[in-house]
Motif scaffolding. Structure first.
Motif, PDB file in Angstrom:
ATOM      1  N   ALA A 167      45.108   5.163  34.474  1.00  0.00           N
ATOM      2  CA  ALA A 167      44.638   6.454  33.932  1.00  0.00           C
ATOM      3  C   ALA A 167      45.596   6.981  32.868  1.00  0.00           C
ATOM      4  CB  ALA A 167      44.488   7.464  35.066  1.00  0.00           C
ATOM      5  N   LEU A 168      46.898   6.717  33.046  1.00  0.00           N
ATOM      6  CA  LEU A 168      47.879   7.192  32.062  1.00  0.00           C
ATOM      7  C   LEU A 168      47.734   6.425  30.751  1.00  0.00           C
ATOM      8  CD1 LEU A 168      51.169   7.733  34.102  1.00  0.00           C
ATOM      9  CD2 LEU A 168      49.694   9.441  33.054  1.00  0.00           C
ATOM     10  N   GLU A 170      44.985   5.026  29.704  1.00  0.00           N
ATOM     11  CA  GLU A 170      43.733   5.481  29.098  1.00  0.00           C
ATOM     12  C   GLU A 170      43.930   6.843  28.422  1.00  0.00           C
ATOM     13  OE1 GLU A 170      39.997   6.265  31.536  1.00  0.00           O
ATOM     14  OE2 GLU A 170      39.447   4.596  30.241  1.00  0.00           O
ATOM     15  N   MET A 171      44.692   7.708  29.076  1.00  0.00           N
ATOM     16  CA  MET A 171      44.986   9.024  28.493  1.00  0.00           C
ATOM     17  C   MET A 171      45.673   8.856  27.129  1.00  0.00           C
ATOM     18  SD  MET A 171      47.626  11.310  27.919  1.00  0.00           S
ATOM     19  CE  MET A 171      48.974  10.761  28.971  1.00  0.00           C
ATOM     20  N   ALA A 172      46.696   7.982  27.097  1.00  0.00           N
ATOM     21  CA  ALA A 172      47.412   7.770  25.838  1.00  0.00           C
ATOM     22  C   ALA A 172      46.469   7.204  24.773  1.00  0.00           C
ATOM     23  CB  ALA A 172      48.601   6.846  26.065  1.00  0.00           C
ATOM     24  N   ALA A 177      47.001   6.539  20.793  1.00  0.00           N
ATOM     25  CA  ALA A 177      48.293   5.843  20.845  1.00  0.00           C
ATOM     26  C   ALA A 177      48.113   4.352  20.539  1.00  0.00           C
ATOM     27  CB  ALA A 177      48.930   6.020  22.218  1.00  0.00           C
ATOM     28  N   GLN A 181      53.414   2.641  21.065  1.00  0.00           N
ATOM     29  CA  GLN A 181      53.544   3.966  21.684  1.00  0.00           C
ATOM     30  C   GLN A 181      53.184   3.912  23.169  1.00  0.00           C
ATOM     31  OE1 GLN A 181      50.947   5.940  18.882  1.00  0.00           O
ATOM     32  NE2 GLN A 181      52.612   7.217  18.121  1.00  0.00           N
ATOM     33  N   ARG A 185      56.108   5.095  25.475  1.00  0.00           N
ATOM     34  CA  ARG A 185      55.917   6.433  26.025  1.00  0.00           C
ATOM     35  C   ARG A 185      55.278   6.458  27.403  1.00  0.00           C
ATOM     36  NH1 ARG A 185      56.325  10.731  23.219  1.00  0.00           N
ATOM     37  NH2 ARG A 185      56.743  11.377  25.328  1.00  0.00           N
ATOM     38  N   ILE A 186      54.558   5.377  27.766  1.00  0.00           N
ATOM     39  CA  ILE A 186      53.883   5.364  29.071  1.00  0.00           C
ATOM     40  C   ILE A 186      54.433   4.253  29.977  1.00  0.00           C
ATOM     41  CG2 ILE A 186      51.674   5.101  30.273  1.00  0.00           C
ATOM     42  CD1 ILE A 186      51.791   7.682  28.693  1.00  0.00           C
ATOM     43  N   PRO A 189      58.612   4.327  30.779  1.00  0.00           N
ATOM     44  CA  PRO A 189      59.085   5.370  31.699  1.00  0.00           C
ATOM     45  C   PRO A 189      58.431   5.289  33.076  1.00  0.00           C
ATOM     46  CG  PRO A 189      57.855   6.322  29.845  1.00  0.00           C
ATOM     47  CD  PRO A 189      58.078   4.886  29.525  1.00  0.00           C
ATOM     48  N   ALA A 190      57.125   4.949  33.108  1.00  0.00           N
ATOM     49  CA  ALA A 190      56.440   4.897  34.398  1.00  0.00           C
ATOM     50  C   ALA A 190      56.998   3.784  35.284  1.00  0.00           C
ATOM     51  CB  ALA A 190      54.934   4.695  34.198  1.00  0.00           C
ATOM     52  N   SER A 265      65.050  10.363  38.454  1.00  0.00           N
ATOM     53  CA  SER A 265      65.087  11.384  39.509  1.00  0.00           C
ATOM     54  C   SER A 265      63.714  12.042  39.689  1.00  0.00           C
ATOM     55  CB  SER A 265      66.148  12.424  39.186  1.00  0.00           C
ATOM     56  OG  SER A 265      65.929  12.947  37.907  1.00  0.00           O
ATOM     57  N   TRP A 266      62.858  11.973  38.675  1.00  0.00           N
ATOM     58  CA  TRP A 266      61.522  12.566  38.792  1.00  0.00           C
ATOM     59  C   TRP A 266      60.706  11.903  39.893  1.00  0.00           C
ATOM     60  CZ3 TRP A 266      57.678   9.000  38.035  1.00  0.00           C
ATOM     61  CH2 TRP A 266      58.014   7.859  37.308  1.00  0.00           C
ATOM     62  N   ALA A 267      61.048  10.648  40.233  1.00  0.00           N
ATOM     63  CA  ALA A 267      60.232   9.908  41.208  1.00  0.00           C
ATOM     64  C   ALA A 267      60.702  10.135  42.641  1.00  0.00           C
ATOM     65  CB  ALA A 267      60.261   8.419  40.874  1.00  0.00           C
ATOM     66  N   ASP A 268      61.818  10.821  42.842  1.00  0.00           N
ATOM     67  CA  ASP A 268      62.349  11.007  44.203  1.00  0.00           C
ATOM     68  C   ASP A 268      61.452  11.919  45.038  1.00  0.00           C
ATOM     69  OD1 ASP A 268      64.451   9.384  43.812  1.00  0.00           O
ATOM     70  OD2 ASP A 268      65.853  10.966  43.243  1.00  0.00           O
TER      71      ASP A 268
ATOM     72  N   PHE B  83      40.907  14.806  31.912  1.00  0.00           N
ATOM     73  CA  PHE B  83      40.618  13.789  32.914  1.00  0.00           C
ATOM     74  C   PHE B  83      40.470  14.371  34.318  1.00  0.00           C
ATOM     75  CE2 PHE B  83      42.606  11.649  29.412  1.00  0.00           C
ATOM     76  CZ  PHE B  83      41.881  10.480  29.286  1.00  0.00           C
ATOM     77  N   TRP B  91      56.961  12.067  34.870  1.00  0.00           N
ATOM     78  CA  TRP B  91      58.376  12.185  34.500  1.00  0.00           C
ATOM     79  C   TRP B  91      58.604  13.262  33.432  1.00  0.00           C
ATOM     80  CZ3 TRP B  91      55.201   8.062  33.519  1.00  0.00           C
ATOM     81  CH2 TRP B  91      54.810   7.888  32.203  1.00  0.00           C
ATOM     82  N   PHE B 100      52.043  15.985  24.208  1.00  0.00           N
ATOM     83  CA  PHE B 100      51.941  14.527  24.099  1.00  0.00           C
ATOM     84  C   PHE B 100      51.012  14.050  22.975  1.00  0.00           C
ATOM     85  CE2 PHE B 100      50.073  10.408  25.250  1.00  0.00           C
ATOM     86  CZ  PHE B 100      51.221   9.655  25.349  1.00  0.00           C
ATOM     87  N   ILE B 104      52.108  11.902  19.668  1.00  0.00           N
ATOM     88  CA  ILE B 104      51.541  10.582  19.384  1.00  0.00           C
ATOM     89  C   ILE B 104      50.994  10.541  17.960  1.00  0.00           C
ATOM     90  CG2 ILE B 104      49.521   9.120  19.929  1.00  0.00           C
ATOM     91  CD1 ILE B 104      51.852   8.683  21.815  1.00  0.00           C
ATOM     92  N   LEU B 132      58.097  19.939  36.436  1.00  0.00           N
ATOM     93  CA  LEU B 132      57.436  18.636  36.475  1.00  0.00           C
ATOM     94  C   LEU B 132      56.066  18.806  37.144  1.00  0.00           C
ATOM     95  CD1 LEU B 132      60.341  16.269  37.629  1.00  0.00           C
ATOM     96  CD2 LEU B 132      59.436  16.564  35.317  1.00  0.00           C
ATOM     97  N   LYS B 134      54.667  17.383  39.582  1.00  0.00           N
ATOM     98  CA  LYS B 134      54.654  17.407  41.058  1.00  0.00           C
ATOM     99  C   LYS B 134      55.070  18.763  41.620  1.00  0.00           C
ATOM    100  CE  LYS B 134      59.359  15.756  41.715  1.00  0.00           C
ATOM    101  NZ  LYS B 134      60.247  14.685  42.170  1.00  0.00           N
TER     102      LYS B 134
END
Lengths: 268, 260
Positions: A167-168, A170-172, A177, A181, A185-186, A189-190, A265-268, B83, B91, B100, B104, B132, B134
C-alpha cells in the motif's frame, strides 16, 4: 529461509531485552549475575585445581601481562583491521544484492538457491579454495569473514524489501514517484528494522569468522595467538584471549545497536 | 470532466493466464467538474479496481478513461488518492507525511513546508505536526491522509472507502469536515463506500454497481441542498434514496448468495 526467521526471532528477543534492560533493577541484576559467575569461576578454579580451568584471577593476570607487553594491542589491531575490511565488504555487497533480490523477482529466483545453500553450509569448507585463490595472504581471512557474514545480510535485506507494505508503494506511485524515489523514500526506510536485524546477525558471524579464519588458516591476530597458546596448554592465556574476543563481540553488537536505535526507533 | 467508455478489466488466474475474473465489464459513465460522485455496490463489484484504474495505478483491458479528453496512461498531478488504510509512512511525522506528494514532485522545501502547515490547520491537526502516525487515532491518521492528498492541490480527489476503517462517530465528523473542505476548495470527488448513509449524505449523485462482473446498475441524483449537515438526514428525500439503495443492494446480495 526458516533458519533466518528463527535467528531473526532471536534478535527480536534481544531487542526486547535491550529495551527492558534500561531500568536500574535490570542493570543491577546483570551486574549480580556477572559478579556471581566470576566468583563461582574463581572458587571452582581453586577447588578443582584442573589445568584446563585456571581461577579467574589468573586469567586477569595473564590479560594484564598481555596488555603490558603490548602483545594484545598489536593482535587486536590486526584482527580488527581484518574485521573492518571483511565486514565492510559484506555490508556493501549484502545490502546491494539483498535489495536487488527483494525488489526484482527474477533476481530473487536466480540467486535464492545459492544464497540459501551458502547460508547453511559451513564457511570453513571453502578455506582450501580461498587458499588456492589468494595464497598465504591476508585476503584469505577477509574472504572467510565475508563468507561467514554476507549471506545473512543478503537474506534479511531481501526479505525486508520484499515484505514492505505494498500500500505504501502504491501510495508513492499515485503521487508519481519514480523507481529511485520509491526505493529511497519508501522501500529503504520501511525495511530498516529488519535490515538492522540482519546486520547484527552478520556482525556476530563476522567476529566468529575472524577468529576461525585466524586460527585455522591465516595465523595472524587474536586467533593465531589463541592457537599458539592452545597448543602449549596455557589455559589462562587462552581464556584471556577469549575474554578479549568476547569483549570485541559485545562492543561491536553494541555499536550496531546504537545505529539501529538511531534509525529505527519509530518501529519500537 | 472524467469520461469512462466501455471500460473492462480482467484479473488473470494465478499462473498469469487461463480463466481470469472479470472485475469490471464495459462501464460507461461521466463525472462532471466539481461533482461529488459516490460509488456504492456489494463487495466484489470492482469499485476499488475502478478507482485504481482512474488513478492510473493499474492498466485496463478495454475501453477508455479520459480526463478533459486526455486519455489516462498513469498517475498524474491532476489527481490524488486517499487510501482506505491511510497508507501513512510510519517512520515519518505528520508534517513529512502531508508534504510527501509535494516533495516527490520536486517542490522546494520552504514551499512544501508552508503548504503542509496550512493543511495541518485545514484538517485541524495543530499541535500534532511532529507526531508519528502510531501516536494518532484512526480518525486523525485519515485526516493526515486527506491533507496529503489536498497538499498537491489536485483537481480530482479519488477516495477509496476512506472512512471505512473508522468508528461511527469519527466517521460522521470526518464526513462533515470533508464536505466543509469540499465546499471551500471545490474539487471533483469520486468517493467509494459501502455505507448507504455515507453515499447519500455526501454525493451529488450515487452510482450503484452490480457485483461480478462490476457494471453500472444505475446512477441516482441526490437533490439534497447544500451545505449538508444534521438536518439533511432527517429529510424524507434522504430516507427515500437510502431505502431505494437498500432494496437494490439487498436483491443483489440475495442473488449472490443463491449463486454461491
Amino acid at each position: 529461509m526458516a533458519k533466518v526467521a528463527i535467528e531473526a526471532g532471536k534478535v527480536g528477543a534481544l531487542r526486547v531485552h535491550a529495551t527492558r534492560r534500561r531500568p536500574l533493577r535490570g542493570a543491577l541484576l546483570e551486574v549480580v549475575a556477572l559478579g556471581g559467575g566470576v566468583i563461582l569461576w574463581e572458587v571452582l578454579g581453586w577447588v578443582l585445581a584442573m589445568p584446563w580451568l585456571p581461577p579467574f584471577s589468573k586469567i586477569v593476570a595473564a590479560l594484564i601481562q598481555f596488555i603490558q607487553s603490548g602483545v594484545i594491542l598489536v593482535n587486536v589491531a590486526s584482527s580488527l583491521e581484518g574485521l573492518a575490511i571483511g565486514f565492510g565488504i559484506s555490508l556493501i555487497v549484502g545490502l546491494f544484492v539483498g535489495a536487488l533480490m527483494g525488489r526484482y523477482r527474477r533476481v530473487e529466483k536466480a540467486l535464492d538457491i545459492y544464497v540459501n545453500a551458502l547460508l547453511i553450509s559451513p564457511a570453513m569448507i571453502f578455506a582450501p579454495i580461498f587458499f588456492a585463490i589468494f595464497g598465504l595472504s591476508g585476503a584469505v581471512r577477509i574472504a572467510v569473514i565475508i563468507m561467514y557474514s554476507v549471506f545473512v545480510i543478503i537474506m534479511n535485506t531481501a526479505t525486508a524489501i520484499r515484505t514492505v507494505d505494498p500500500a505504501l508503494v502504491e501510495m508513492a506511485s499515485s503521487f508519481g514517484a519514480n523507481e529511485r524515489q520509491i526505493f529511497l523514500r519508501i522501500l529503504l526506510p520501511a525495511s530498516l528494522p529488519l535490515i538492522f536485524a540482519g546486520i547484527r546477525l552478520g556482525m556476530g558471524r563476522a567476529v566468529k569468522g575472524m577468529i576461525n579464519g585466524e586460527m585455522l588458516i591465516a595465523m595472524v591476530g587474536l586467533g593465531a595467538l589463541a592457537q599458539r597458546y592452545g597448543s602449549q596448554f596455557e589455559a589462562s592465556k587462552v581464556f584471556a584471549i577469549a575474554l578479549v574476543v568476547l569483549i570485541i563481540g559485545v562492543v561491536m553488537n553494541w555499536l550496531v545497536e546504537i545505529l539501529d536505535h538511531r534509525f529505527t526507533s519509530w518501529a519500537d | 470532466m472524467i469520461q469512462i467508455r466501455g471500460l473492462s478489466k480482467e484479473f488473470l488466474g494465478r499462473d498469469g493466464e487461463g480463466t481470469g475474473v472479470l472485475a469490471i465489464d464495459s462501464l460507461n459513465f461521466e463525472v462532471r467538474d466539481n461533482e461529488f460522485l459516490t460509488i456504492i455496490g456489494p463487495s466484489g463489484c470492482g469499485k476499488t479496481t475502478l478507482l485504481r484504474i482512474i488513478a492510473g495505478l493499474i492498466p485496463f483491458d478495454d475501453g477508455e478513461v479520459r480526463i478533459d479528453d486526455k486519455p489516462v496512461t498513469g498517475p498524474g498531478s491532476d489527481r490524488a488518492v486517499v487510501f482506505q488504510n491511510f497508507a501513512l509512512m510510519p517512520w515519518a511525522n505528520v508534517l513529512t507525511n502531508i508534504a510527501f506528494g509535494l516533495e516527490i514532485r520536486g517542490t522546494p522545501k520552504a514551499e512544501y513546508e508552508d503548504t503542509a502547515r496550512r493543511l495541518v490547520r485545514l484538517v485541524g491537526l495543530e499541535g500534532f505536526e511532529r507526531r508519528l502516525p502510531k501516536e494518532l487515532s484512526g480518525g486523525m491518521q485519515q485526516r493526515v491522509g486527506l491533507a496529503r492528498a489536498l497538499a498537491v492541490n489536485p483537481r480530482i480527489l479519488l477516495m477509496d472507502e476512506p472512512f471505512g476503517a473508522l468508528d461511527e462517530q469519527t466517521r460522521r465528523l470526518l464526513q462533515e469536515q470533508l464536505l466543509r473542505i469540499w465546499e471551500k476548495e471545490r474539487k471533483t470527488v469520486i468517493f467509494i463506500t459501502h455505507s448507504m448513509e455515507e453515499a447519500v449524505f455526501l454525493g451529488d449523485r450515487v452510482m450503484l454497481m452490480t457485483p461480478r462482473p462490476g457494471r453500472v446498475k444505475e446512477i441516482i441524483d441526490v437533490p439534497l441542498k447544500r451545505p449538508r449537515g444534521q438536518e439533511t438526514e432527517k429529510s424524507t428525500t434522504f430516507t427515500e434514496i437510502k431505502e431505494y439503495l437498500w432494496e437494490n443492494l439487498r436483491s443483489m446480495q440475495v442473488l449472490d448468495q443463491r449463486e454461491a
